[in-house]
Design a protein around this motif. Structure first.
Motif, PDB file in Angstrom:
ATOM      1  N   UNK A  39      36.163  42.950  43.025  1.00 23.88           N
ATOM      2  CA  UNK A  39      35.595  44.277  43.275  1.00 23.88           C
ATOM      3  C   UNK A  39      34.981  44.880  42.014  1.00 23.88           C
ATOM      4  N   UNK A  40      34.552  44.015  41.085  1.00 23.74           N
ATOM      5  CA  UNK A  40      33.985  44.510  39.822  1.00 23.74           C
ATOM      6  C   UNK A  40      32.594  45.106  39.982  1.00 23.74           C
ATOM      7  N   UNK A  41      31.914  44.768  41.075  1.00 25.46           N
ATOM      8  CA  UNK A  41      30.552  45.249  41.295  1.00 25.46           C
ATOM      9  C   UNK A  41      30.471  45.963  42.643  1.00 25.46           C
ATOM     10  N   UNK A  42      29.545  46.881  42.813  1.00 25.35           N
ATOM     11  CA  UNK A  42      29.428  47.576  44.104  1.00 25.35           C
ATOM     12  C   UNK A  42      29.116  46.619  45.267  1.00 25.35           C
ATOM     13  N   UNK A  43      28.478  45.506  44.976  1.00 28.76           N
ATOM     14  CA  UNK A  43      28.066  44.560  46.007  1.00 28.76           C
ATOM     15  C   UNK A  43      29.071  43.438  46.240  1.00 28.76           C
ATOM     16  N   UNK A  44      30.170  43.403  45.486  1.00 31.01           N
ATOM     17  CA  UNK A  44      31.052  42.236  45.536  1.00 31.01           C
ATOM     18  C   UNK A  44      32.402  42.539  46.180  1.00 31.01           C
ATOM     19  N   UNK A  76      38.137  37.513  38.078  1.00 31.50           N
ATOM     20  CA  UNK A  76      38.575  38.621  37.225  1.00 31.50           C
ATOM     21  C   UNK A  76      40.051  38.943  37.423  1.00 31.50           C
ATOM     22  N   UNK A  77      40.633  39.493  36.394  1.00 37.38           N
ATOM     23  CA  UNK A  77      42.012  39.974  36.469  1.00 37.38           C
ATOM     24  C   UNK A  77      42.007  41.377  37.053  1.00 37.38           C
ATOM     25  N   UNK A  78      42.842  41.607  38.065  1.00 41.72           N
ATOM     26  CA  UNK A  78      43.050  42.952  38.593  1.00 41.72           C
ATOM     27  C   UNK A  78      41.838  43.597  39.215  1.00 41.72           C
ATOM     28  N   UNK A  79      41.057  42.845  39.967  1.00 46.77           N
ATOM     29  CA  UNK A  79      39.844  43.405  40.574  1.00 46.77           C
ATOM     30  C   UNK A  79      39.784  43.057  42.062  1.00 46.77           C
ATOM     31  N   UNK A  80      40.803  43.492  42.781  1.00 48.20           N
ATOM     32  CA  UNK A  80      40.777  43.322  44.230  1.00 48.20           C
ATOM     33  C   UNK A  80      41.551  42.139  44.764  1.00 48.20           C
ATOM     34  N   UNK A  81      42.206  41.396  43.889  1.00 46.53           N
ATOM     35  CA  UNK A  81      42.962  40.236  44.350  1.00 46.53           C
ATOM     36  C   UNK A  81      43.890  39.724  43.266  1.00 46.53           C
ATOM     37  N   UNK A  82      44.519  38.611  43.544  1.00 47.72           N
ATOM     38  CA  UNK A  82      45.508  38.001  42.661  1.00 47.72           C
ATOM     39  C   UNK A  82      44.873  36.797  41.960  1.00 47.72           C
ATOM     40  N   UNK A  83      44.556  36.944  40.686  1.00 50.32           N
ATOM     41  CA  UNK A  83      43.869  35.888  39.939  1.00 50.32           C
ATOM     42  C   UNK A  83      44.693  34.611  39.875  1.00 50.32           C
TER      43      UNK A  83
END
Length: 133
Positions: A39-44, A76-83
């Motif tokens: 979720x690092x980007x508005x489109x992702x 990514x770490x901590x961006x909508x899921x479990x890395x």
């Protein structure tokens, strides 16, 4: 010497890999670059490794018998899921796809924390999978 060719993973509106591939006469190994942007980007949104690479690997399988290498990937770490879980899933997906012969991890703190050691859990998941291969 092995010559490598790499493209980005397919996405909506991208040029088909078959239109980009120069042919086996020029290439010894093919590759794909792809990221789980979370979720690092508005489109992702968070995507599994298979969601990122499945279509592209299937397209390359139809184009060539050359070895396939994931030439660049990360989550990514901590961006909508479990890395760590994503990395564990990556190893399972790779085990089920022997046509993929290697992976290069993009390990940098840039627009997101892509580093393989961004957490102890992520590094442990990487190490466990790498040792199994």
């Amino acid at each position: 010497m092995t010559w490598s060719w790499s493209a980005n993973v397919p996405y909506a509106g991208s040029t088909p890999l078959s239109s980009l591939y120069p042919g086996d006469a020029y290439i010894g190994r093919v590759g794909l670059d792809g990221y789980n942007w979370g979720t690092t980007q508005p489109w992702s949104t968070w995507q599994s490794f298979g969601e990122v690479f499945g279509q592209g690997v299937a397209e390359l399988d139809a184009l060539t018998t050359r070895p396939i290498h994931i030439t660049e990937t990360a989550a990514p770490e901590g961006a909508g899921g479990d890395k760590a879980a994503w990395i564990t899933d990556m190893w399972a997906w790779l085990d089920a796809h022997p046509e993929v012969t290697g992976v290069t991890w993009f390990s940098l703190l840039k627009e997101a924390d892509w580093r393989i050691d961004s957490s102890e859990a992520a590094l442990a998941a990487w190490g466990a999978g790498a040792r199994a291969f």
